[in-house]
Design a protein around this motif. Sequence first.
Motif, PDB file in Angstrom:
ATOM      1  N   VAL A   1       0.834  -1.200   0.000  1.00 47.07           N
ATOM      2  CA  VAL A   1       0.000   0.000   0.000  1.00 47.07           C
ATOM      3  C   VAL A   1       0.872   1.255   0.000  1.00 47.07           C
ATOM      4  N   ILE A   2       1.963   1.230   0.772  1.00 47.72           N
ATOM      5  CA  ILE A   2       2.858   2.388   0.829  1.00 47.72           C
ATOM      6  C   ILE A   2       3.492   2.648  -0.528  1.00 47.72           C
ATOM      7  N   TRP A   3       4.023   1.595  -1.161  1.00 46.75           N
ATOM      8  CA  TRP A   3       4.663   1.772  -2.464  1.00 46.75           C
ATOM      9  C   TRP A   3       3.647   2.234  -3.512  1.00 46.75           C
ATOM     10  N   LEU A   4       2.433   1.686  -3.453  1.00 47.21           N
ATOM     11  CA  LEU A   4       1.403   2.087  -4.416  1.00 47.21           C
ATOM     12  C   LEU A   4       1.041   3.561  -4.219  1.00 47.21           C
ATOM     13  N   TRP A   5       0.954   4.001  -2.975  1.00 48.63           N
ATOM     14  CA  TRP A   5       0.654   5.401  -2.686  1.00 48.63           C
ATOM     15  C   TRP A   5       1.765   6.312  -3.201  1.00 48.63           C
ATOM     16  N   ILE A   6       3.022   5.903  -3.010  1.00 47.48           N
ATOM     17  CA  ILE A   6       4.152   6.708  -3.478  1.00 47.48           C
ATOM     18  C   ILE A   6       4.087   6.902  -4.991  1.00 47.48           C
ATOM     19  N   ILE A   7       3.854   5.819  -5.723  1.00 48.95           N
ATOM     20  CA  ILE A   7       3.788   5.915  -7.190  1.00 48.95           C
ATOM     21  C   ILE A   7       2.568   6.738  -7.621  1.00 48.95           C
ATOM     22  N   TYR A   8       1.445   6.504  -6.983  1.00 49.40           N
ATOM     23  CA  TYR A   8       0.212   7.213  -7.346  1.00 49.40           C
ATOM     24  C   TYR A   8       0.365   8.714  -7.166  1.00 49.40           C
ATOM     25  N   ARG A   9       1.103   9.126  -6.146  1.00 41.99           N
ATOM     26  CA  ARG A   9       1.283  10.541  -5.852  1.00 41.99           C
ATOM     27  C   ARG A   9       2.159  11.256  -6.884  1.00 41.99           C
ATOM     28  N   THR A  10       2.843  10.520  -7.738  1.00 38.68           N
ATOM     29  CA  THR A  10       3.654  11.175  -8.770  1.00 38.68           C
ATOM     30  C   THR A  10       2.802  11.692  -9.922  1.00 38.68           C
ATOM     31  N   ASP A  11       1.543  11.259  -9.980  1.00 38.87           N
ATOM     32  CA  ASP A  11       0.634  11.671 -11.052  1.00 38.87           C
ATOM     33  C   ASP A  11      -0.042  12.970 -10.625  1.00 38.87           C
ATOM     34  N   TRP A  12       0.597  14.105 -10.899  1.00 39.38           N
ATOM     35  CA  TRP A  12       0.169  15.388 -10.355  1.00 39.38           C
ATOM     36  C   TRP A  12      -1.057  15.977 -11.032  1.00 39.38           C
ATOM     37  N   TYR A  13      -1.112  15.907 -12.338  1.00 38.56           N
ATOM     38  CA  TYR A  13      -2.023  16.771 -13.080  1.00 38.56           C
ATOM     39  C   TYR A  13      -3.410  16.175 -13.287  1.00 38.56           C
ATOM     40  N   GLU A  14      -3.492  14.894 -13.501  1.00 37.95           N
ATOM     41  CA  GLU A  14      -4.791  14.264 -13.734  1.00 37.95           C
ATOM     42  C   GLU A  14      -4.735  12.851 -13.157  1.00 37.95           C
ATOM     43  N   PRO A  15      -4.819  12.744 -11.817  1.00 40.18           N
ATOM     44  CA  PRO A  15      -4.667  11.424 -11.168  1.00 40.18           C
ATOM     45  C   PRO A  15      -5.673  10.412 -11.699  1.00 40.18           C
ATOM     46  N   GLU A  16      -5.228   9.186 -11.817  1.00 36.84           N
ATOM     47  CA  GLU A  16      -6.084   8.125 -12.344  1.00 36.84           C
ATOM     48  C   GLU A  16      -7.161   7.736 -11.337  1.00 36.84           C
ATOM     49  N   PRO A  17      -8.324   7.310 -11.836  1.00 35.87           N
ATOM     50  CA  PRO A  17      -9.377   6.860 -10.916  1.00 35.87           C
ATOM     51  C   PRO A  17      -8.867   5.712 -10.036  1.00 35.87           C
ATOM     52  N   LYS A  18      -9.136   5.819  -8.755  1.00 37.14           N
ATOM     53  CA  LYS A  18      -8.628   4.802  -7.831  1.00 37.14           C
ATOM     54  C   LYS A  18      -9.185   3.423  -8.158  1.00 37.14           C
TER      55      LYS A  18
END
Length: 242
Positions: A1-18
Motif C-alpha cells: 500500500v505504501i509503495w502504491l501510494w508513493i507511485i500514485y502521488r507522482t501523477d500530479w495533473y490528472e490522477p487516475e481513478p482509484k
Amino acid sequence: VIWLWIIYRTDWYEPEPKRLVLGTFGLGILAIAPAFGAERLIGHFYPFLRYIETATATGVMAPLAMAIGCFVVIGPCEELAKFAAVRLFVYRNKEFNEPLDGIIYAAAAALGFASLENMLYVIDWHTGHVNIQWRALGIRSLFALPGHVIFATTWGYALGRQKFDAKYRVWPMVALSALLHGLYDFLLMYRPVSPLIWLYMSLMVPIIVRQIRLLRAESPFAPGAELARPAAADDARDAAGT
C-alpha cells in the motif's frame, strides 16, 4: 500500500481513478497464476527450479542453470503476465490519457503481483500454520517490491509513449524488463555476486525517477500545455507552407 501510494502521488495533473488503479492491482495479483503456471510447466522439461531450491537450501551453486532459469524463464514469464494485465485491461480506457499513466498502471500491476508473491514466500505453507518468516519479509519489502516496480515501469514507460506515438515500439522494452528482472533474480540467488544488488538498485531507482519526470512533463494537463499545443500546430502549418 505504501509503495502504491508513493507511485500514485507522482501523477500530479490528472490522477487516475482509484478504481482503475486498484483493479489493475487486482489483475496483477491474478497474473501470478499464469506466470507461475508457465514456470512450473517449463520446470518439468528443464529443472531450473530444483537448482534454485538446492542453492537456497544447501549453498551448492549451479550458476549456468540458475542464469537460464532467471533470464530465460522467470523474467519473461512474470513480465509478460504483468504486461498483459495492463495492456488488455486499461490501455484502451479513456482514462489512460497521459503518457505517465503507463507507469502508474504498470506499477499497480507489479505491486499486486509482488504482494501475493511475498505472501507465498514468507509464509510457511508446508506446516499448515501461518508462520511468517520476518527476515524474508523485511528483505522482500526492501528489494522485491521496488524491484517489481522497476521491471514493470520499464515497459510501462514505453506503453505510455506508444499511446500517444504509434511509432514507439513497446516489445523491445518488454524484453529489457525481462532482462532486468532476470538480472535482479540472479544477483539475489547467486551468492558470490549478491552484494551487487545494492549497486543494481542504486542505479535503477534514479532511472525510474527520471522516466516519471519526463512523462509527467509531457502531460496534456500540465500548466501551459494548452498554450504549447496551438504553438506546435502553428509551427507545423508554417513548415507545411514552406
